[in-house]
Enzyme design. Structure first.
Site, short mmCIF file in Angstrom:
data_model
loop_
_atom_site.label_atom_id
_atom_site.label_comp_id
_atom_site.label_asym_id
_atom_site.label_seq_id
_atom_site.Cartn_x
_atom_site.Cartn_y
_atom_site.Cartn_z
N ASP A 2 0.81 -1.22 0.00
CA ASP A 2 0.00 0.00 0.00
C ASP A 2 0.84 1.27 0.00
OD1 ASP A 2 -2.25 -1.71 0.28
OD2 ASP A 2 -1.91 -1.76 2.43
N LYS A 32 2.14 2.20 -5.03
CA LYS A 32 2.83 1.68 -6.21
C LYS A 32 2.02 1.90 -7.49
CE LYS A 32 3.21 -2.44 -4.41
NZ LYS A 32 2.77 -2.16 -3.03
N GLY A 77 -3.88 -4.49 -4.28
CA GLY A 77 -4.89 -3.49 -4.62
C GLY A 77 -4.18 -2.26 -5.12
N HIS A 78 -4.22 -2.04 -6.41
CA HIS A 78 -3.53 -0.89 -6.98
C HIS A 78 -4.54 0.12 -7.49
CE1 HIS A 78 0.38 -3.37 -7.66
NE2 HIS A 78 0.14 -3.09 -6.41
N GLN A 126 2.26 -6.04 -3.06
CA GLN A 126 2.62 -6.15 -1.63
C GLN A 126 3.88 -5.31 -1.35
OE1 GLN A 126 1.77 -9.47 -3.25
NE2 GLN A 126 -0.24 -8.72 -2.75
P1 IMP Z 1 -2.32 -12.87 2.07
O1 IMP Z 1 -1.38 -12.33 1.06
O2 IMP Z 1 -3.77 -12.68 1.69
O3 IMP Z 1 -2.01 -14.28 2.45
O4 IMP Z 1 -2.13 -12.02 3.41
C1 IMP Z 1 -0.95 -12.08 4.19
C2 IMP Z 1 -0.63 -10.71 4.77
O5 IMP Z 1 -0.23 -9.85 3.72
C3 IMP Z 1 -1.79 -10.01 5.48
O6 IMP Z 1 -1.27 -9.23 6.55
C4 IMP Z 1 -2.34 -9.08 4.41
O7 IMP Z 1 -3.03 -7.99 4.96
C5 IMP Z 1 -1.05 -8.67 3.74
N1 IMP Z 1 -1.22 -8.25 2.34
C6 IMP Z 1 -1.38 -9.04 1.25
N2 IMP Z 1 -1.48 -8.30 0.13
C7 IMP Z 1 -1.34 -7.02 0.51
C8 IMP Z 1 -1.32 -5.79 -0.22
O8 IMP Z 1 -1.41 -5.71 -1.45
N3 IMP Z 1 -1.17 -4.66 0.54
C9 IMP Z 1 -1.02 -4.70 1.88
N4 IMP Z 1 -1.03 -5.82 2.60
C10 IMP Z 1 -1.19 -6.98 1.92
#
Ligand code: IMP
Length: 430
Positions: free
Chosen positions: A13, A16, A40-41, A225
């Site tokens: 977040d 990007k 989420g972009h 991420q």
């Molecule tokens: P997962 O990727 O859904 O398995 O989540 C694992 C961790 O990564 C959690 O804390 C999510 O909130 C975090 N996470 C996954 N994708 C994003 C992203 O695009 N932005 C921020 N946090 C993310």
């Protein structure tokens, strides 16, 4: 040789999406290399806002070609959904403009159900995943029984594979997690339908990139991420199940080191995180409220994928320096500097203390952050509106001092500073 890799330098977040949008203006190809629709972009173009989870956000630029690399876990339903959304917005997206690697893995309803069941079973120790099935899909990949996009090309066998995959997951769902089983027949039929729709998009993405680079084209690897969510280098176990760091781009696209031109790190001017896990500079109260926003503006700190309020805190230079190291960052983009306007003094975390000892860097990386108390340096704030700034000279001296201090502590130059959500609200320095 121009392969630029853009990575998140924090917990995701970082903004990007808008940096990809800016760099995509010069790129021929924009390629996602890790994660899936957990990302989420957000990209703002005039009055239009595009929120993409899976498809490279650089596709909003009409001249680009989008690629989904082998390192991804792709939910075919999301892929088709986003193709349709963009088409409805008048952005032409078809097999000529978008390719998915034959070696990318699929996310299925079984993975989503397992993600949910596993989070539920963790009780208070939950990770706070996005519940998109990302972890279970990567588990299947590593265990060598995942479903790959190339298998969609053989329709007859594919439906059978999806059926068996769902039945195997049902055993776990019912016997380990006491959860409802899925109807394997229905899932197999649904996935066969996706296969028929997505077959024209399946390609050898690594070969496409190799040819593009030989032809002197510019390829932008679009990270999702962030560094601190990296499976190996992040705040394990509160991480995602892939490698968003720069090296992940090479594996996740099938490209070699020779082609890398630069690695651009995107960092927010303060720190945020969603989900569970340690966060040394986390703030509560009034300043936190100021940094987070109320949720009324679409750029406020609420998750694009989950809508959850993000945890917020002061910028942590120990962690940023770490991101510079593990990614080999060449330059930084600092986003949302305008949000700091009106806060005085500003604080930067420049080290930690624990048990009477002072640490400039983390002895065991970000997985072991508990008990580390931040050491802050205070800087002057500014009170003038900076959202109209476009050059270094437009910024007040307190803002340039803040940027320079970040550069000096991080050890790399800041090339861009964003001062608002619009495409042009950017101070270009480098
Ligand atoms: P997962 O990727 O859904 O398995 O989540 C694992 C961790 O990564 C959690 O804390 C999510 O909130 C975090 N996470 C996954 N994708 C994003 C992203 O695009 N932005 C921020 N946090 C993310």
């Amino acid at each position: 040789m121009p392969l630029d890799i853009l990575v998140g330098a924090q917990w995701g977040d970082e903004g990007k999406g808008r940096m990809v949008d800016l760099m995509a203006a010069e790129a021929d190809y924009v390629a996602r290399y890790s994660g899936g629709d957990n990302a989420g972009h957000t990209v703002h173009v005039g009055d239009d806002i595009y929120k993409l989870h899976l498809i490279p956000s650089g596709l909003v630029r009409p001249h680009t070609i989008g690629l989904l690399g082998n390192g991804l876990v792709v939910n075919p339903n999301t892929m088709l959904d986003e193709i349709m959304q963009l088409q409805q917005a008048g952005i032409e997206v078809g097999p000529e403009r978008l390719k998915v690697s034959h070696a990318a893995h699929m996310v299925t309803p079984a993975h989503v159900a397992l993600d949910r069941a596993q989070e539920h079973s963790r009780g208070d120790d939950l990770i706070g995943t996005t519940l998109r099935g990302i972890g279970p899909a990567y588990v299947d990949k590593i265990a060598r029984h995942g479903l790959r996009f190339g298998q969609m090309l053989d329709e007859e066998n594919f439906a059978d594979l999806v059926y068996k995959h769902t039945e195997a997951a049902n055993q776990q769902l019912t016997q380990i997690y006491n959860a409802e089983p899925l109807d394997a027949q229905v899932v197999a039929a649904e996935y066969l339908d996706y296969a028929r729709n997505l077959q024209p998009y399946i390609a050898d993405v690594s070969a496409i990139i190799s040819e593009a680079l030989s032809d002197g084209k510019i390829v932008l690897a679009e990270g999702a991420q962030g560094t601190l969510l990296d499976l190996d280098h992040g705040s394990y176990p509160y991480v995602t199940s892939s490698n968003p760091t720069a090296a992940g781009a090479l594996i996740g696209l099938g490209v070699g080191f020779r082609d890398v031109h630069r690695v651009v790190g995107v960092a927010k001017s303060f720190q945020t995180r969603v989900g569970e896990g340690p966060f040394p500079t986390e703030l509560e109260g009034e300043i936190a409220g100021r940094l987070r926003g109320t949720g009324e503006a679409h750029w406020d700190e609420y998750g694009t994928t989950t809508g959850r309020p993000r945890r917020v805190g002061w910028l942590d230079l120990v962690l940023l320096r770490y991101a510079v190291r593990v990614n080999g960052l060449s330059v930084l983009a600092l986003t949302k500097l305008d949000i700091l306007t009106g806060l005085d003094p500003l604080k930067l975390c420049v080290g930690y203390q624990k048990d009477g000892k002072i640490y400039k860097d983390l002895p065991m990386g970000p997985a072991d952050l508990s008990g580390f108390e931040p050491i802050y340096e205070e800087l002057r704030g500014w009170n003038v509106d900076i959202s109209g700034a476009r050059t270094w000279e437009d910024l007040p001296s307190a803002a340039t001092a803040y940027i320079q201090r970040v550069e000096s502590l991080a050890g790399v130059p800041v090339y861009w500073v964003s001062v608002g959500a619009e495409r042009d609200q950017m101070v270009v320095i480098g």
